[in-house]
Design an enzyme around this catalytic site. Structure first.
Site, PDB file in Angstrom:
ATOM      1  N   THR A  86      13.421  -1.351  -0.075  1.00 11.13           N
ATOM      2  CA  THR A  86      13.574  -1.194   1.377  1.00 11.13           C
ATOM      3  C   THR A  86      14.947  -1.734   1.798  1.00 11.13           C
ATOM      4  OG1 THR A  86      11.199  -1.447   1.636  1.00 11.13           O
ATOM      5  CG2 THR A  86      12.526  -1.859   3.598  1.00 11.13           C
ATOM      6  N   GLN A 145       3.886 -15.348   3.813  1.00  5.22           N
ATOM      7  CA  GLN A 145       4.522 -14.915   5.072  1.00  5.22           C
ATOM      8  C   GLN A 145       4.789 -13.411   5.056  1.00  5.22           C
ATOM      9  OE1 GLN A 145       7.361 -17.348   7.143  1.00  5.22           O
ATOM     10  NE2 GLN A 145       8.693 -15.595   7.562  1.00  5.22           N
ATOM     11  N   GLU A 146       5.222 -12.883   3.900  1.00  7.89           N
ATOM     12  CA  GLU A 146       5.473 -11.439   3.793  1.00  7.89           C
ATOM     13  C   GLU A 146       4.182 -10.673   4.094  1.00  7.89           C
ATOM     14  OE1 GLU A 146       7.263 -10.076   0.148  1.00  7.89           O
ATOM     15  OE2 GLU A 146       6.636  -8.002   0.492  1.00  7.89           O
ATOM     16  N   HIS A 205      -6.859  13.664  18.692  1.00  8.62           N
ATOM     17  CA  HIS A 205      -5.772  14.450  19.287  1.00  8.62           C
ATOM     18  C   HIS A 205      -5.891  15.935  18.927  1.00  8.62           C
ATOM     19  CE1 HIS A 205      -3.755  10.578  19.965  1.00  8.62           C
ATOM     20  NE2 HIS A 205      -2.813  11.205  20.649  1.00  8.62           N
ATOM     21  N   GLY A 237      -5.273  19.404  17.190  1.00  9.03           N
ATOM     22  CA  GLY A 237      -4.082  19.957  16.543  1.00  9.03           C
ATOM     23  C   GLY A 237      -2.811  19.238  16.935  1.00  9.03           C
ATOM     24  N   GLY A 264       4.144  -4.749  -0.660  1.00  8.36           N
ATOM     25  CA  GLY A 264       3.821  -6.166  -0.420  1.00  8.36           C
ATOM     26  C   GLY A 264       2.722  -6.653  -1.347  1.00  8.36           C
ATOM     27  N   THR A 308      -0.271  -4.420  -3.832  1.00  4.69           N
ATOM     28  CA  THR A 308      -1.291  -3.421  -3.448  1.00  4.69           C
ATOM     29  C   THR A 308      -2.556  -4.149  -2.980  1.00  4.69           C
ATOM     30  OG1 THR A 308      -2.310  -3.302  -5.638  1.00  4.69           O
ATOM     31  CG2 THR A 308      -0.454  -1.800  -5.217  1.00  4.69           C
TER      32      THR A 308
HETATM   33  C1  LIG Z   1       8.063   2.589   0.920  1.00  2.57           C
HETATM   34  C2  LIG Z   1       8.040   1.503  -0.080  1.00  2.57           C
HETATM   35  C3  LIG Z   1       8.830   0.376   0.107  1.00  2.57           C
HETATM   36  C4  LIG Z   1       8.848  -0.632  -0.858  1.00  2.57           C
HETATM   37  N1  LIG Z   1       9.720  -1.698  -0.696  1.00  2.57           N
HETATM   38  C5  LIG Z   1       9.891  -2.558  -1.734  1.00  2.57           C
HETATM   39  C6  LIG Z   1      10.913  -3.570  -1.675  1.00  2.57           C
HETATM   40  O1  LIG Z   1      11.636  -3.713  -0.679  1.00  2.57           O
HETATM   41  N2  LIG Z   1      11.085  -4.367  -2.755  1.00  2.57           N
HETATM   42  C7  LIG Z   1      10.316  -4.261  -3.873  1.00  2.57           C
HETATM   43  O2  LIG Z   1      10.529  -5.014  -4.810  1.00  2.57           O
HETATM   44  N3  LIG Z   1       9.331  -3.324  -3.960  1.00  2.57           N
HETATM   45  C8  LIG Z   1       9.112  -2.472  -2.924  1.00  2.57           C
HETATM   46  N4  LIG Z   1       8.134  -1.505  -2.984  1.00  2.57           N
HETATM   47  C9  LIG Z   1       7.323  -1.429  -4.186  1.00  2.57           C
HETATM   48  C10 LIG Z   1       5.886  -1.856  -3.998  1.00  2.57           C
HETATM   49  O3  LIG Z   1       5.791  -3.227  -3.730  1.00  2.57           O
HETATM   50  C11 LIG Z   1       5.118  -1.423  -5.263  1.00  2.57           C
HETATM   51  O4  LIG Z   1       5.053  -0.002  -5.237  1.00  2.57           O
HETATM   52  C12 LIG Z   1       3.746  -2.040  -5.349  1.00  2.57           C
HETATM   53  O5  LIG Z   1       3.823  -3.420  -5.575  1.00  2.57           O
HETATM   54  C13 LIG Z   1       2.897  -1.392  -6.470  1.00  2.57           C
HETATM   55  O6  LIG Z   1       3.586  -1.333  -7.675  1.00  2.57           O
HETATM   56  P1  LIG Z   1       3.656   0.055  -8.488  1.00  2.57           P
HETATM   57  O7  LIG Z   1       4.123   1.103  -7.541  1.00  2.57           O
HETATM   58  O8  LIG Z   1       4.423  -0.167  -9.723  1.00  2.57           O
HETATM   59  O9  LIG Z   1       2.157   0.358  -8.823  1.00  2.57           O
HETATM   60  P2  LIG Z   1       1.288  -0.151 -10.158  1.00  2.57           P
HETATM   61  O10 LIG Z   1       1.545  -1.589 -10.294  1.00  2.57           O
HETATM   62  O11 LIG Z   1       1.701   0.767 -11.241  1.00  2.57           O
HETATM   63  O12 LIG Z   1      -0.137   0.138  -9.654  1.00  2.57           O
HETATM   64  C14 LIG Z   1      -0.727   1.446  -9.667  1.00  2.57           C
HETATM   65  C15 LIG Z   1      -2.197   1.298  -9.261  1.00  2.57           C
HETATM   66  O13 LIG Z   1      -2.857   0.417 -10.198  1.00  2.57           O
HETATM   67  C16 LIG Z   1      -3.484  -0.630  -9.493  1.00  2.57           C
HETATM   68  N5  LIG Z   1      -3.443  -1.871 -10.275  1.00  2.57           N
HETATM   69  C17 LIG Z   1      -2.371  -2.427 -10.923  1.00  2.57           C
HETATM   70  N6  LIG Z   1      -2.723  -3.606 -11.467  1.00  2.57           N
HETATM   71  C18 LIG Z   1      -4.023  -3.809 -11.156  1.00  2.57           C
HETATM   72  C19 LIG Z   1      -4.968  -4.846 -11.436  1.00  2.57           C
HETATM   73  N7  LIG Z   1      -4.612  -5.947 -12.126  1.00  2.57           N
HETATM   74  N8  LIG Z   1      -6.234  -4.725 -10.957  1.00  2.57           N
HETATM   75  C20 LIG Z   1      -6.598  -3.634 -10.236  1.00  2.57           C
HETATM   76  N9  LIG Z   1      -5.750  -2.619  -9.947  1.00  2.57           N
HETATM   77  C21 LIG Z   1      -4.489  -2.711 -10.391  1.00  2.57           C
HETATM   78  C22 LIG Z   1      -2.672  -0.783  -8.218  1.00  2.57           C
HETATM   79  O14 LIG Z   1      -3.434  -1.457  -7.218  1.00  2.57           O
HETATM   80  C23 LIG Z   1      -2.361   0.670  -7.882  1.00  2.57           C
HETATM   81  O15 LIG Z   1      -3.455   1.243  -7.206  1.00  2.57           O
HETATM   82  C24 LIG Z   1       8.043  -0.518  -2.010  1.00  2.57           C
HETATM   83  C25 LIG Z   1       7.221   0.604  -2.192  1.00  2.57           C
HETATM   84  C26 LIG Z   1       7.214   1.607  -1.257  1.00  2.57           C
HETATM   85  C27 LIG Z   1       6.361   2.815  -1.496  1.00  2.57           C
END
Ligand SMILES: Cc1cc2nc3c(=O)[nH]c(=O)nc-3n(C[C@H](O)[C@H](O)[C@H](O)COP(=O)(O)OP(=O)(O)OC[C@H]3O[C@@H](n4cnc5c(N)ncnc54)[C@H](O)[C@@H]3O)c2cc1C
Length: 385
Positions: A164, A247-248, A344, A346, A369, A371
């Site tokens: 971001t 905080q995040e 709303h 359409g 932040g 998942t």
């Molecule tokens: C618009 C956007 C902005 C972002 N901004 C930032 C940023 O500024 N800085 C930054 O560093 N990152 C950023 N991110 C990244 C974001 O924090 C990650 O996408 C997120 O932490 C998930 O990591 P991943 O995408 O690798 O998914 P994965 O870690 O590959 O996870 C995939 C799926 O598996 C599940 N999963 C993984 N491990 C487990 C577990 N132990 N138990 C159960 N389920 C699990 C997850 O919940 C998810 O459903 C951003 C992402 C987006 C889309």
């Protein structure tokens, strides 16, 4: 219910931030729509926010800030950007204030403070936090970006993604492995700066929502960064991340509740006006029940988040409290924007209606932040499971 969280000084701040949003972000000319199409907020908007006193409020006065260590000011910015339907702008500014700034305040040396804090307050230095890589997100300890010590420099190699403010950022707090043989204890935080040789940006990523927000891949190739850009101590990066995440997560939860409140307000206006079968659609029992549920859930969420804000102010917001707020409020946001869009008809699918943008903007809050599954892991582990 009447909120008891704020004092007069916060109300004044809210009203001046509303004026700022109207003048600089929404505008008479539909400029926010332009930013959504361009995929980025112009850098000068950060400088204008800085001039208005809306960046780095917590920074001590000697570095140009207001010295206001009070998260309620940050909260107001998150709430008002949702209320105005400009969440893509809101994300960039809350990331700067709520998420990145605490690292600079807590871990900078005096020299680093002098170098960076004034620009963070004025908006000349836009910040980002880079943890995620193409191969890892949730499992941060498995990251592969490395910083190898070479005299009084580190040599950084690796790629971060989904960052971001990734295009606009001047200062990127970057999580690196300084000891690849360790997992959590091998992680350090280093500030990488715009213009450093070996620092390149990939394209501005195309997303399904948050279009005005620049989200990018960052590539570091033999990037030599002076050791004085290390934040805090080597090997302590994971601990720093963990201590700042509550905080995040609260920031994300608070914006999610505000987004739900905004969706409810827009929908109430709509269902009072729109008629079908000779009556306002809001007067059908199905609509009334739907909106009664939305109102109830949103009020309950608001009470919990306000309590969390007080706990943060008192230094007692636990990681599990913040994780509960983050997963529950963002799932609420998803449910609410979906139900409100449905009411709303359409028009809810048309981007000229704010509910449409709120719907696509909302989806990511359950992902970033940390998942929501990871949030439930944190809550589960806190019960000794
Ligand atoms: C618009 C956007 C902005 C972002 N901004 C930032 C940023 O500024 N800085 C930054 O560093 N990152 C950023 N991110 C990244 C974001 O924090 C990650 O996408 C997120 O932490 C998930 O990591 P991943 O995408 O690798 O998914 P994965 O870690 O590959 O996870 C995939 C799926 O598996 C599940 N999963 C993984 N491990 C487990 C577990 N132990 N138990 C159960 N389920 C699990 C997850 O919940 C998810 O459903 C951003 C992402 C987006 C889309």
């Amino acid at each position: 219910m009447r909120r008891t969280l704020f004092d007069d000084v916060h109300d004044d701040f809210r009203s001046s931030f509303r004026t700022f949003l109207q003048r600089e972000v929404i505008g008479e000319d539909g400029r926010y729509g332009e930013w959504e199409r361009a995929g980025i907020v112009p850098r000068e908007t950060f400088a204008r926010a800085g001039a208005g006193g809306f960046l780095g409020m917590e920074v001590p006065e000697r570095y140009g800030g207001a010295g206001a260590a009070d998260f309620r000011f940050n909260l107001i910015i998150g709430e008002e950007t949702q209320r105005a339907g400009v969440g893509g702008f809101g994300l960039g500014i809350t990331l700067h204030n709520d998420i990145c700034l605490p690292y600079f305040l807590s871990y900078c040396t005096e020299a680093q403070r002098g170098r960076w804090l004034p620009g963070i307050v004025s908006g000349e230095l836009i910040t980002a936090l880079a943890m995620t890589e193409p191969g890892i997100g949730s499992d941060l300890a498995a990251m592969s970006t490395k910083a190898q010590r070479d005299g009084d420099h580190y040599v950084v190699n690796g790629t971060k993604t989904f960052i971001t403010n990734g295009i606009n950022a001047d200062l990127v707090i970057t999580a690196v492995k300084t000891d690849p043989s360790e997992r959590h204890r091998g992680i350090s935080l280093i500030v990488l700066e715009r213009g450093m040789e070996g620092f390149s940006r990939g394209r501005n990523l195309e997303k399904i929502g948050q279009h005005a927000q620049d989200t990018a891949e960052l590539v570091f190739s033999e990037l030599r960064v002076p050791c004085e850009n290390l934040l805090g101590e080597e090997g302590e990066g994971f601990r720093y991340l963990v201590s700042n995440l509550p905080q995040e997560r609260l920031s994300i939860a608070a914006s999610a509740v505000a987004a739900a409140e905004a969706a409810l307000a827009w929908t109430l206006d709509y269902v009072r006006e729109r008629r079908a079968f000779g009556q306002p659609i809001g007067s059908f029992q199905g609509s009334r029940f739907a909106l009664a549920e939305v109102r109830t859930e949103t009020e309950v969420a608001r009470a919990f988040v306000d309590r969390c804000v007080q706990a943060l102010g008192g230094g007692e917001l636990s990681p599990e409290d913040a994780a509960m707020a983050k997963w529950w409020c963002t799932e609420l946001q998803g449910r609410v924007v979906d139900r409100c869009l449905q009411l709303h008809g359409g028009y809810g699918y048309m981007l000229e209606y704010p509910i449409a943008r709120a719907f696509v903007d909302a989806r990511v809050t359950r992902i970033y932040g940390g998942t929501n599954e990871i949030m439930k892991e944190i809550v589960g582990r806190s019960m000794g499971l």
